[in-house]
Design a protein around this motif. Structure first.
Motif, PDB file in Angstrom:
ATOM      1  N   THR A  32       6.394 -16.445 -10.806  1.00 17.70           N
ATOM      2  CA  THR A  32       6.799 -15.596 -11.645  1.00 17.70           C
ATOM      3  C   THR A  32       5.791 -14.431 -11.847  1.00 17.70           C
ATOM      4  O   THR A  32       6.356 -12.952 -11.941  1.00 17.70           O
ATOM      5  CB  THR A  32       7.391 -16.172 -12.927  1.00 17.70           C
ATOM      6  OG1 THR A  32       8.027 -17.189 -12.530  1.00 17.70           O
ATOM      7  CG2 THR A  32       8.187 -15.188 -13.847  1.00 17.70           C
ATOM      8  N   TYR A  33       4.681 -14.450 -12.234  1.00 16.96           N
ATOM      9  CA  TYR A  33       3.732 -13.615 -12.373  1.00 16.96           C
ATOM     10  C   TYR A  33       3.669 -12.492 -11.409  1.00 16.96           C
ATOM     11  O   TYR A  33       3.553 -11.281 -11.377  1.00 16.96           O
ATOM     12  CB  TYR A  33       2.190 -14.321 -12.803  1.00 16.96           C
ATOM     13  CG  TYR A  33       1.244 -13.301 -12.877  1.00 16.96           C
ATOM     14  CD1 TYR A  33       1.102 -12.409 -14.027  1.00 16.96           C
ATOM     15  CD2 TYR A  33       0.419 -13.158 -11.736  1.00 16.96           C
ATOM     16  CE1 TYR A  33       0.048 -11.461 -13.968  1.00 16.96           C
ATOM     17  CE2 TYR A  33      -0.570 -12.135 -11.731  1.00 16.96           C
ATOM     18  CZ  TYR A  33      -0.788 -11.229 -12.892  1.00 16.96           C
ATOM     19  OH  TYR A  33      -1.766 -10.285 -13.057  1.00 16.96           O
ATOM     20  N   PHE A  34       3.337 -12.971 -10.193  1.00 19.83           N
ATOM     21  CA  PHE A  34       3.204 -12.263  -9.202  1.00 19.83           C
ATOM     22  C   PHE A  34       4.472 -11.467  -8.740  1.00 19.83           C
ATOM     23  O   PHE A  34       4.340 -10.411  -8.085  1.00 19.83           O
ATOM     24  CB  PHE A  34       2.645 -12.939  -7.759  1.00 19.83           C
ATOM     25  CG  PHE A  34       1.076 -13.255  -7.820  1.00 19.83           C
ATOM     26  CD1 PHE A  34       0.366 -12.217  -7.913  1.00 19.83           C
ATOM     27  CD2 PHE A  34       0.685 -14.600  -8.297  1.00 19.83           C
ATOM     28  CE1 PHE A  34      -1.030 -12.354  -7.898  1.00 19.83           C
ATOM     29  CE2 PHE A  34      -0.688 -14.735  -8.400  1.00 19.83           C
ATOM     30  CZ  PHE A  34      -1.483 -13.482  -8.358  1.00 19.83           C
ATOM     31  N   THR A  35       5.601 -12.332  -8.898  1.00 26.15           N
ATOM     32  CA  THR A  35       7.172 -11.368  -8.616  1.00 26.15           C
ATOM     33  C   THR A  35       7.125 -10.192  -9.518  1.00 26.15           C
ATOM     34  O   THR A  35       7.452  -9.174  -9.119  1.00 26.15           O
ATOM     35  CB  THR A  35       8.143 -12.531  -8.991  1.00 26.15           C
ATOM     36  OG1 THR A  35       8.047 -13.401  -8.132  1.00 26.15           O
ATOM     37  CG2 THR A  35       9.462 -11.653  -8.810  1.00 26.15           C
ATOM     38  N   ILE A  36       6.780 -10.322 -10.805  1.00 28.14           N
ATOM     39  CA  ILE A  36       6.810  -9.221 -11.759  1.00 28.14           C
ATOM     40  C   ILE A  36       5.971  -8.163 -11.359  1.00 28.14           C
ATOM     41  O   ILE A  36       6.126  -6.845 -11.427  1.00 28.14           O
ATOM     42  CB  ILE A  36       6.598  -9.752 -13.172  1.00 28.14           C
ATOM     43  CG1 ILE A  36       7.871 -10.603 -13.568  1.00 28.14           C
ATOM     44  CG2 ILE A  36       6.490  -8.697 -14.228  1.00 28.14           C
ATOM     45  CD1 ILE A  36       7.491 -11.366 -14.944  1.00 28.14           C
ATOM     46  N   LYS A  37       4.666  -8.771 -11.201  1.00 28.98           N
ATOM     47  CA  LYS A  37       3.410  -7.646 -10.658  1.00 28.98           C
ATOM     48  C   LYS A  37       3.877  -7.061  -9.427  1.00 28.98           C
ATOM     49  O   LYS A  37       3.678  -5.611  -9.190  1.00 28.98           O
ATOM     50  CB  LYS A  37       2.223  -8.374 -10.449  1.00 28.98           C
ATOM     51  CG  LYS A  37       1.086  -7.415 -10.174  1.00 28.98           C
ATOM     52  CD  LYS A  37      -0.239  -8.451 -10.135  1.00 28.98           C
ATOM     53  CE  LYS A  37      -1.472  -7.570  -9.703  1.00 28.98           C
ATOM     54  NZ  LYS A  37      -2.780  -8.279  -9.659  1.00 28.98           N
ATOM     55  N   THR A  38       4.548  -7.668  -8.521  1.00 31.74           N
ATOM     56  CA  THR A  38       4.704  -6.937  -7.064  1.00 31.74           C
ATOM     57  C   THR A  38       6.178  -5.838  -7.021  1.00 31.74           C
ATOM     58  O   THR A  38       6.157  -4.791  -6.673  1.00 31.74           O
ATOM     59  CB  THR A  38       5.334  -8.101  -5.902  1.00 31.74           C
ATOM     60  OG1 THR A  38       3.932  -8.708  -5.984  1.00 31.74           O
ATOM     61  CG2 THR A  38       5.570  -7.424  -4.540  1.00 31.74           C
ATOM     62  N   PHE A  39       7.192  -6.386  -7.880  1.00 31.57           N
ATOM     63  CA  PHE A  39       8.552  -5.853  -7.711  1.00 31.57           C
ATOM     64  C   PHE A  39       8.734  -4.930  -8.870  1.00 31.57           C
ATOM     65  O   PHE A  39       9.721  -3.979  -8.609  1.00 31.57           O
ATOM     66  CB  PHE A  39       9.652  -7.001  -7.439  1.00 31.57           C
ATOM     67  CG  PHE A  39       9.558  -7.606  -6.064  1.00 31.57           C
ATOM     68  CD1 PHE A  39       9.645  -7.040  -4.881  1.00 31.57           C
ATOM     69  CD2 PHE A  39       8.886  -8.733  -5.966  1.00 31.57           C
ATOM     70  CE1 PHE A  39       9.659  -7.581  -3.783  1.00 31.57           C
ATOM     71  CE2 PHE A  39       8.588  -9.450  -4.984  1.00 31.57           C
ATOM     72  CZ  PHE A  39       8.959  -9.023  -3.560  1.00 31.57           C
ATOM     73  N   LEU A  40       8.182  -5.351 -10.032  1.00 33.49           N
ATOM     74  CA  LEU A  40       8.845  -4.274 -11.184  1.00 33.49           C
ATOM     75  C   LEU A  40       8.183  -2.900 -11.129  1.00 33.49           C
ATOM     76  O   LEU A  40       9.034  -2.069 -11.486  1.00 33.49           O
ATOM     77  CB  LEU A  40       8.021  -5.186 -12.529  1.00 33.49           C
ATOM     78  CG  LEU A  40       8.520  -4.546 -13.885  1.00 33.49           C
ATOM     79  CD1 LEU A  40       9.750  -4.577 -13.934  1.00 33.49           C
ATOM     80  CD2 LEU A  40       7.723  -4.905 -15.011  1.00 33.49           C
TER      81      LEU A  40
ATOM     82  N   VAL B 224      10.111 -11.876  -0.202  1.00 38.17           N
ATOM     83  CA  VAL B 224      10.597 -10.451  -0.377  1.00 38.17           C
ATOM     84  C   VAL B 224      12.025 -10.627  -0.782  1.00 38.17           C
ATOM     85  O   VAL B 224      12.454  -9.827  -1.698  1.00 38.17           O
ATOM     86  CB  VAL B 224      10.550  -9.967   0.962  1.00 38.17           C
ATOM     87  CG1 VAL B 224      11.320  -8.549   1.151  1.00 38.17           C
ATOM     88  CG2 VAL B 224       9.123  -9.938   1.393  1.00 38.17           C
ATOM     89  N   LEU B 225      12.928 -11.352  -0.290  1.00 40.46           N
ATOM     90  CA  LEU B 225      14.453 -11.470  -0.539  1.00 40.46           C
ATOM     91  C   LEU B 225      14.455 -12.206  -2.069  1.00 40.46           C
ATOM     92  O   LEU B 225      15.610 -11.551  -2.567  1.00 40.46           O
ATOM     93  CB  LEU B 225      15.178 -12.430   0.446  1.00 40.46           C
ATOM     94  CG  LEU B 225      15.394 -11.950   1.643  1.00 40.46           C
ATOM     95  CD1 LEU B 225      16.525 -10.839   1.446  1.00 40.46           C
ATOM     96  CD2 LEU B 225      14.589 -11.113   2.458  1.00 40.46           C
ATOM     97  N   HIS B 226      13.570 -12.836  -2.596  1.00 40.08           N
ATOM     98  CA  HIS B 226      14.038 -13.161  -3.835  1.00 40.08           C
ATOM     99  C   HIS B 226      13.687 -12.109  -4.782  1.00 40.08           C
ATOM    100  O   HIS B 226      13.966 -12.079  -6.055  1.00 40.08           O
ATOM    101  CB  HIS B 226      13.035 -14.447  -4.470  1.00 40.08           C
ATOM    102  CG  HIS B 226      12.151 -14.329  -5.120  1.00 40.08           C
ATOM    103  ND1 HIS B 226      10.721 -13.733  -4.551  1.00 40.08           N
ATOM    104  CD2 HIS B 226      11.665 -14.443  -6.449  1.00 40.08           C
ATOM    105  CE1 HIS B 226       9.794 -13.634  -5.405  1.00 40.08           C
ATOM    106  NE2 HIS B 226      10.330 -14.084  -6.584  1.00 40.08           N
ATOM    107  N   GLY B 227      12.677 -11.084  -4.414  1.00 38.69           N
ATOM    108  CA  GLY B 227      12.124  -9.956  -5.194  1.00 38.69           C
ATOM    109  C   GLY B 227      13.086  -8.849  -5.361  1.00 38.69           C
ATOM    110  O   GLY B 227      12.971  -8.210  -6.326  1.00 38.69           O
ATOM    111  N   ILE B 228      14.151  -8.663  -4.680  1.00 38.66           N
ATOM    112  CA  ILE B 228      15.237  -7.807  -4.650  1.00 38.66           C
ATOM    113  C   ILE B 228      16.412  -8.106  -4.763  1.00 38.66           C
ATOM    114  O   ILE B 228      16.809  -9.480  -4.632  1.00 38.66           O
ATOM    115  CB  ILE B 228      14.854  -6.830  -3.262  1.00 38.66           C
ATOM    116  CG1 ILE B 228      15.432  -7.737  -1.915  1.00 38.66           C
ATOM    117  CG2 ILE B 228      13.454  -6.401  -3.203  1.00 38.66           C
ATOM    118  CD1 ILE B 228      15.001  -6.874  -0.642  1.00 38.66           C
TER     119      ILE B 228
END
Length: 388
Positions: free
Chosen positions: A22-30, A148-152
């Motif tokens: 979750t942390y890296f998801t937010i850091k990457t895609f936000l 990638v696909l979960h991030g967008i």
């Protein structure tokens, strides 16, 4: 160590994995305050469905993309469920990138959790099973396509999640729940339709009555799909008009080359290319829908193991993956030669979990065999000592 403390230990590890993801998801895609890949189509379609079908107009904090007809586009060619889920967040938060991506982020976390319990149920709720579950969560978290696909805000992550839950409940013999989630997967995007075939086979192994088999394998998924599609059916002018639109916009579209220009060779990646990560799709912003060739090749190589071991749960896991892959091969044969690497996300949870399960099964067989050989040798020594 008692089973209670073993479970607590592995639940804690799972929580750490999910929190890190979750942390890296937010850091990457936000920080990406722009449309990524096909986000130009799906969040806009979600917003237009609110505006045109449900007559709700949440505030738009982000402009439409520069595409012709985008302000009335509702994406009839794909089912509506993923866009409904985006709409819930858009209603609450307004229209901007965080609101339409947040449900995908949540689903990404839920896939890691589902992978843990799915693998543990097949391997057994012991130390080995828990360890296998953790390995599955790690493999899922490190899957570049899922990442990638979960991030967008695209549709494939929804297919991955609902179809994974369908298989999870199917193998627990909770057939009604499995059928409902299969309907939800189909109502997210068409590739999930292929899962009807392995699901029917498994239901036939459990339920011998043909009518009940058809009801669970076909009737319930179709009913769920139609109920979810009902607002679109009404908007299109009734069942016949909707069916005509689906044939024109879905069936014809799926078997045609209209997805991208055939000249865009570096973006096109056919089903057999995915095993070697040939031409991963460029989403922009430095993001590519890469495929892990090691996992894909291991999946192909270890698939016969499920049949050799006659393990029905392993067979179903790998066949759920192959069924979707064969669906993409089918549309290729029918004329669609413009396919993309991000389609792997649709069946990636099956592939990733199957690879872990098969390798753990091999290790367990080897461990048991070595243990049996050791016991035989010890018994021989004890016997020899007793004779002398």
């Amino acid at each position: 160590m008692s089973r209670k403390y073993v479970d607590i230990l592995f639940y804690s590890l799972l929580a750490v994995i999910v929190a890190t993801y979750t942390y890296f998801t937010i850091k990457t895609f936000l920080p990406i305050n722009a449309y990524i890949g096909d986000e130009v189509w799906y969040p806009t379609a979600a917003y237009n469905m609110l505006k045109l079908i449900f007559h709700i107009s949440p505030p738009m904090y982000f402009p439409y993309p520069d595409k012709p007809g985008i302000e009335t586009f509702i994406n009839v060619c794909h089912p509506p469920l993923a866009k409904y889920i985006m709409d819930i967040f858009i209603i609450v938060m307004g229209y901007y990138p965080l609101s339409w991506r947040l449900p995908s982020w949540i689903i990404g976390d839920l896939i890691l959790i589902t992978g843990f319990f799915f693998t543990r149920d097949i391997l057994g709720k012991d130390l080995i099973g828990n360890l296998g579950g953790i390995f599955t969560s790690i493999i899922l978290a490190s899957c570049p396509n899922l990442w990638v696909l979960h991030g967008i805000a695209m549709l494939d992550i929804y297919v991955a999640f609902f179809s994974f839950l369908s298989l999870y409940f199917l193998l627990k013999n909770k057939l009604l729940l499995s059928a409902i989630f299969l309907g939800l997967a189909i109502a997210s995007k068409e590739p999930a339709v292929m899962l009807i075939f392995p699901a029917l086979y498994y239901i036939g192994e459990i339920e011998r009555k043909p009518i009940k088999r058809a009801y669970l394998g076909l009737g319930i998924p179709a009913f769920v799909y139609l109920i979810i599609s009902l607002p679109i059916i009404i908007y299109e002018g009734g069942p016949l008009a909707w069916l005509h639109a689906k044939i024109a916009n879905t069936v014809v579209w799926d078997i045609s080359n209209g997805h991208i220009s055939l000249d865009a060779v570096t973006q096109i990646s056919e089903p057999w290319d995915w095993f070697l990560n040939i031409h991963p799709f460029n989403m922009g912003h430095g993001l590519y829908a890469n495929v892990n060739p090691i996992i894909m090749i291991l999946w192909a190589v270890t698939t016969p193991l499920a049949f050799v071991m006659k393990n029905l749960k392993m067979i179903m896991t790998t066949m759920f993956a192959w069924s979707e892959w064969l669906g993409f091969v089918l549309v290729y044969v029918l004329g669609n030669h413009t396919q993309f690497s991000f389609y792997v996300t649709d069946f990636a949870p099956f592939v990733d979990s199957y690879v872990v399960i098969s390798l753990f099964m091999i290790a367990r067989k080897f461990y048991i065999k070595k243990g049996e050989e050791k016991n035989i040798e010890e018994n021989k020594q004890n016997y020899s000592g007793g004779i002398s």
